[in-house]
Design a protein around this motif. Structure first.
Motif, PDB file in Angstrom:
ATOM      1  N   ARG A   1     -11.973  55.790  14.058  1.00  0.00           N
ATOM      2  CA  ARG A   1     -12.775  56.969  13.645  1.00  0.00           C
ATOM      3  C   ARG A   1     -14.467  56.736  13.883  1.00  0.00           C
ATOM      4  O   ARG A   1     -14.946  57.771  14.121  1.00  0.00           O
ATOM      5  CB  ARG A   1     -12.727  57.078  11.995  1.00  0.00           C
ATOM      6  CG  ARG A   1     -11.020  57.620  11.663  1.00  0.00           C
ATOM      7  CD  ARG A   1     -11.014  58.981  11.668  1.00  0.00           C
ATOM      8  NE  ARG A   1     -11.657  59.733  10.889  1.00  0.00           N
ATOM      9  CZ  ARG A   1     -11.300  61.210  10.717  1.00  0.00           C
ATOM     10  NH1 ARG A   1     -10.334  61.742  11.519  1.00  0.00           N
ATOM     11  NH2 ARG A   1     -12.206  61.947   9.753  1.00  0.00           N
TER      12      ARG A   1
ATOM     13  N   HIS B   1      -8.872  63.524  18.677  1.00  0.00           N
ATOM     14  CA  HIS B   1      -8.303  63.210  17.169  1.00  0.00           C
ATOM     15  C   HIS B   1      -7.996  61.832  16.947  1.00  0.00           C
ATOM     16  O   HIS B   1      -7.542  60.966  17.609  1.00  0.00           O
ATOM     17  CB  HIS B   1      -6.830  63.900  16.928  1.00  0.00           C
ATOM     18  CG  HIS B   1      -6.153  63.447  15.654  1.00  0.00           C
ATOM     19  ND1 HIS B   1      -6.513  64.101  14.676  1.00  0.00           N
ATOM     20  CD2 HIS B   1      -5.188  62.490  15.638  1.00  0.00           C
ATOM     21  CE1 HIS B   1      -5.615  63.570  13.549  1.00  0.00           C
ATOM     22  NE2 HIS B   1      -4.949  62.735  14.259  1.00  0.00           N
TER      23      HIS B   1
ATOM     24  N   ASP C   1      -7.096  59.553   9.956  1.00  0.00           N
ATOM     25  CA  ASP C   1      -8.053  59.150   9.146  1.00  0.00           C
ATOM     26  C   ASP C   1      -7.626  58.255   7.967  1.00  0.00           C
ATOM     27  O   ASP C   1      -8.580  57.881   7.098  1.00  0.00           O
ATOM     28  CB  ASP C   1      -8.403  60.395   8.396  1.00  0.00           C
ATOM     29  CG  ASP C   1      -7.478  61.236   7.310  1.00  0.00           C
ATOM     30  OD1 ASP C   1      -6.281  60.636   7.526  1.00  0.00           O
ATOM     31  OD2 ASP C   1      -7.565  62.306   7.158  1.00  0.00           O
TER      32      ASP C   1
HETATM   33 MG    MG Z   1      -8.218  64.768  10.410  1.00  0.00          MG
END
Ligand code: MG
Ligand code: IDP
Length: 150
Positions: A87, A117, A120
């Motif tokens: 991330r 993408h 998470d």
């Molecule tokens: Mg997301």
């Protein structure tokens, strides 16, 4: 040592703009290793299921259209804390708020064309990997001793 897996997808804009190699390079040079990769035309049902948590959002229909608009590159990257670090490599959801040096900070502008993408959380990574790679993953661990002490 527990080696986490994260699901990373280069969205249609990233593939169309020729940024596949650039994204792969950043994960490779960090030291993560590639467990799976495929170029894929995404069925609508898969795009809808991938983003099922966002179904109530006003941008959901446009998001599904975006993901089915061209081939994506779906990948699994593995290594220590790959979810949270992945991330960080990707940057904030809105590219105008992504730091320079992140993928989104360096290569895009609009939130609806944010190129990539990344899972998470570890639990969402598991769900996404099962969804995108029902056939399972390769067994590719060639250089661990050059990345990890033990
Ligand atoms: Mg997301
Ligand atoms: P993430 O991709 O950083 O995890 P999420 O909140 O999970 O962000 O949203 C999924 C995707 O939905 C985003 O990457 C982006 O492509 C799209 N999206 C999120 N918010 C908006 C918005 O306000 N307008 C248009 N698209 C959005």
């Amino acid at each position: 040592m527990s080696l986490e897996q994260t699901f990373i997808m280069i969205k249609p804009d990233g593939v169309a703009r020729g940024l596949v190699g650039e994204v792969i390079k950043r994960f490779e040079q960090k030291g993560y290793y590639l467990r799976a990769l495929k170029l894929k035309n995404v069925e609508r049902e898969l795009a809808e299921e991938h983003y099922v948590d966002l179904k109530s959002k006003p941008f959901y229909p446009g998001l599904v259209e975006y993901i089915v608009s061209g081939p994506v590159v779906a990948m699994v990257w593995e290594g220590k804390q790959s979810v949270v670090t992945g991330r960080k490599i990707i940057g904030a959801t809105n590219p105008l708020q992504s730091e320079p040096g992140t993928v989104r900070g360096d290569f895009c502008i609009d939130v609806g064309r944010n190129l990539i993408h990344g899972s998470d959380a570890v639990e969402s990574a598991k769900r996404e990997i099962a969804l995108w790679f029902p056939e399972g993953l390769s067994n590719n661990k060639p250089f661990l001793k050059w990345i990890y002490e033990s």
